[in-house]
Design a protein around this motif. Structure first.
Motif, PDB file in Angstrom:
ATOM      1  N   LEU A  70      -7.741   1.979  -4.604  1.00 13.57           N
ATOM      2  CA  LEU A  70      -8.318   1.497  -3.682  1.00 13.57           C
ATOM      3  C   LEU A  70      -9.811   2.028  -3.182  1.00 13.57           C
ATOM      4  CD1 LEU A  70      -5.421   1.623  -0.751  1.00 13.57           C
ATOM      5  CD2 LEU A  70      -6.896  -0.439  -1.505  1.00 13.57           C
ATOM      6  N   TYR A 120       2.837   6.884   2.184  1.00 17.02           N
ATOM      7  CA  TYR A 120       2.685   7.049   3.783  1.00 17.02           C
ATOM      8  C   TYR A 120       3.873   8.501   3.999  1.00 17.02           C
ATOM      9  CZ  TYR A 120      -0.399   3.217   4.933  1.00 17.02           C
ATOM     10  OH  TYR A 120      -0.984   2.190   5.025  1.00 17.02           O
ATOM     11  N   TYR A 122       0.965   6.640  11.484  1.00 15.51           N
ATOM     12  CA  TYR A 122       0.397   7.171  10.111  1.00 15.51           C
ATOM     13  C   TYR A 122       0.324   8.572   9.798  1.00 15.51           C
ATOM     14  CZ  TYR A 122      -1.571   2.381  10.366  1.00 15.51           C
ATOM     15  OH  TYR A 122      -2.051   0.935  10.612  1.00 15.51           O
ATOM     16  N   VAL A 124       0.781  -1.216  -0.038  1.00 18.63           N
ATOM     17  CA  VAL A 124       0.188  -0.275   0.044  1.00 18.63           C
ATOM     18  C   VAL A 124       0.957   1.231  -0.031  1.00 18.63           C
ATOM     19  CG1 VAL A 124      -1.775   1.412   1.163  1.00 18.63           C
ATOM     20  CG2 VAL A 124      -1.802  -1.242   1.074  1.00 18.63           C
ATOM     21  N   ARG A 172      -2.687  -6.951   1.927  1.00 23.58           N
ATOM     22  CA  ARG A 172      -2.414  -5.161   1.562  1.00 23.58           C
ATOM     23  C   ARG A 172      -1.677  -4.491   2.815  1.00 23.58           C
ATOM     24  NH1 ARG A 172      -8.162  -5.922   1.232  1.00 23.58           N
ATOM     25  NH2 ARG A 172      -8.228  -4.458   2.855  1.00 23.58           N
ATOM     26  N   PRO A 173      -0.401  -4.752   2.938  1.00 27.45           N
ATOM     27  CA  PRO A 173       0.393  -4.151   4.141  1.00 27.45           C
ATOM     28  C   PRO A 173       0.513  -2.616   3.674  1.00 27.45           C
ATOM     29  CG  PRO A 173       1.861  -5.626   2.802  1.00 27.45           C
ATOM     30  CD  PRO A 173       0.499  -5.693   2.126  1.00 27.45           C
ATOM     31  N   GLY A 174       0.612  -1.816   4.846  1.00 33.35           N
ATOM     32  CA  GLY A 174       0.786  -0.385   4.576  1.00 33.35           C
ATOM     33  C   GLY A 174       1.929  -0.236   5.801  1.00 33.35           C
ATOM     34  N   ASN A 178      -4.702  -6.009   6.053  1.00 32.44           N
ATOM     35  CA  ASN A 178      -3.912  -4.931   6.250  1.00 32.44           C
ATOM     36  C   ASN A 178      -2.643  -5.497   7.249  1.00 32.44           C
ATOM     37  OD1 ASN A 178      -5.309  -5.135   9.027  1.00 32.44           O
ATOM     38  ND2 ASN A 178      -5.941  -3.073   9.281  1.00 32.44           N
ATOM     39  N   SER A 179      -1.736  -4.460   7.617  1.00 37.37           N
ATOM     40  CA  SER A 179      -0.572  -4.873   8.517  1.00 37.37           C
ATOM     41  C   SER A 179      -0.977  -5.759   9.564  1.00 37.37           C
ATOM     42  CB  SER A 179       0.152  -3.701   9.104  1.00 37.37           C
ATOM     43  OG  SER A 179       0.759  -3.052   7.591  1.00 37.37           O
TER      44      SER A 179
HETATM   45  C1  LIG Z   1      -4.435   1.940   4.087  1.00 36.73           C
HETATM   46  C2  LIG Z   1      -5.165   0.464   3.731  1.00 36.73           C
HETATM   47  C3  LIG Z   1      -4.441  -0.643   3.929  1.00 36.73           C
HETATM   48  C4  LIG Z   1      -3.037  -0.869   4.665  1.00 36.73           C
HETATM   49  O1  LIG Z   1      -3.264  -0.423   6.092  1.00 36.73           O
HETATM   50  P1  LIG Z   1      -2.023  -0.635   7.092  1.00 36.73           P
HETATM   51  O2  LIG Z   1      -2.834  -0.510   8.541  1.00 36.73           O
HETATM   52  O3  LIG Z   1      -1.131   0.548   7.030  1.00 36.73           O
HETATM   53  O4  LIG Z   1      -1.347  -1.921   6.776  1.00 36.73           O
HETATM   54  C5  LIG Z   1      -4.983  -1.692   3.578  1.00 36.73           C
HETATM   55  N1  LIG Z   1      -6.135  -1.919   2.894  1.00 36.73           N
HETATM   56  C6  LIG Z   1      -7.061  -0.791   2.747  1.00 36.73           C
HETATM   57  C7  LIG Z   1      -8.171  -0.810   2.021  1.00 36.73           C
HETATM   58  C8  LIG Z   1      -6.353   0.655   2.865  1.00 36.73           C
HETATM   59  O5  LIG Z   1      -7.025   1.574   2.823  1.00 36.73           O
END
Ligand SMILES: *Cc1c(COP(=O)(O)O)cnc(C)c1O
Length: 353
Positions: free
Chosen positions: A78, A38, A339, A32, A206-208, A190-191
């Motif tokens: 997204l 970020y 974040y 992500v 979907r890691p951010g 997500n993370s």
């Molecule tokens: C921002 C986002 C992520 C990543 O989330 P993190 O908590 O940063 O890992 C994953 N999926 C979607 C839909 C997002 O909007």
């Protein structure tokens, strides 16, 4: 010499953090990179994370920037498209789009061509931000399955409390139940869910935040999770002085010395993205030693306590966060999350890697 504030991006920390994702899952990785990765810089981050199978972001122009730079991975929008004019760009640049609303389905219907689009159909499993509700989902699914513009469909959802005690069980059950009749790829995590819930990994994770070296959890540190800080925001002392008992510091004289003490002024303020609401006592490093901020953060400056750092002088290095001072520690002292702080660094701060 110019003003000494500077953000350094550690590219090897990014690749280390991608390896941490790989250790946690066998799913494909959609890195992500929304919000200018970020705040770290879209292209430099994409280059460092070139091993990922995909990149997810919001703005179709950023997606095109990645394509034009030669990235061949899946690029996912997204929030999907925001108007009908964006639909032709999806095919032209081979962009994958989220479909989360009836409006988007209508825009897609209005597009006349056979298109070969890849779409991620978003299910609202309880976050209540985007996506089709369980009641709406079957009809949306039927429309997309037979849509002339659509080649393939991935099912996705997003968790509201993967980082909290409430967990993901209720949302996971809603999603799994809806997805069960279809044999389609899935993306949920997500993370936080990558690190805590292998049952929710699906086909694409979907890691951010973990890629940027920060912990998604309040109760475990980045270091405990094997993550390395990517961004270090640093500056210097530009003034050092002695205060006498009773002297105040900065706007509002919010901090007052209760004894004689040595303080320094740092070239960093809220116009650089440092949180103005960070209170006295927020951790900060001077010459590698941990100390605390004092008083109110100004637009271009903030004050630090040098009582225990006798060798500090104008020109001494200051780390606001990053190397040696986790951004998560600063965020929690300032009442925010990493974040927000990472995204908030402003355009006037020079960045290098
Ligand atoms: C921002 C986002 C992520 C990543 O989330 P993190 O908590 O940063 O890992 C994953 N999926 C979607 C839909 C997002 O909007």
């Amino acid at each position: 010499m110019s003003r000494p504030i500077h953000a350094h991006i550690d590219l090897s920390a990014l690749t280390n953090n991608l390896r941490a994702v790989r250790r946690a899952t066998t799913a494909r990785v959609m890195a992500v990179v929304k919000a200018n990765a970020y705040g770290h810089g879209l292209l430099r981050v994409a280059q460092a994370l070139n091993g990922a199978e995909g990149f997810a972001l919001l703005d179709v122009r950023d997606a095109i920037t990645l394509r034009d730079a030669g990235f061949r991975q899946t690029i996912l929008l997204l929030e999907g498209f925001f108007s009908q004019d964006e639909v032709p760009l999806l095919a032209e640049y081979q962009l994958t789009t989220v479909i989360h609303s009836q409006q988007q389905l209508a825009w897609l219907d209005a597009y006349p061509r056979k298109n070969g689009l890849s779409v991620w159909l978003k299910i609202n499993s309880g976050m209540n931000r985007l996506g089709f509700t369980p009641a709406e989902f079957p009809a949306a699914m039927e429309r997309l399955k037979t849509h002339r513009a659509v080649r393939d469909i991935t099912l996705m959802t997003h968790f509201a409390t993967a980082d909290e005690a409430a967990g993901i069980a209720a949302q996971l059950q809603v999603f799994n139940q809806l997805a069960a009749p279809y044999h389609l790829p899935r993306s949920l995590a997500n993370s936080a869910a990558i690190l805590r819930y292998p049952a929710a990994h699906g086909d694409w994770v979907r890691p951010g935040i973990m890629l940027y070296g920060s912990s998604p959890f309040a109760d475990s540190s980045a270091q405990q999770l094997g993550l390395q800080a990517v961004e270090t925001l640093s500056s210097q002392l530009i003034s050092v002085r002695e205060l006498r008992a009773g002297d105040g510091i900065g706007y509002g004289a919010l901090f007052r010395a209760d004894h004689n003490m040595r303080i320094g002024t740092v070239a960093c303020g809220y116009a650089d993205g440092y949180p103005r609401h960070a209170p006295s006592g927020t951790p900060i490093l001077v010459n590698g030693q941990r100390t605390r901020t004092l008083g109110r953060v100004s637009m271009d400056m903030l004050a630090v306590d040098l009582s225990n750092i006798p060798d500090a002088q104008p020109g001494s290095r200051v780390v606001l966060w990053g190397d040696g001072l986790p951004v998560d520690d600063v965020a929690s002292a300032a009442g925010t999350i990493s974040y927000e702080m990472l995204c908030a660094v402003t355009a006037r701060v020079p960045v290098s890697s």
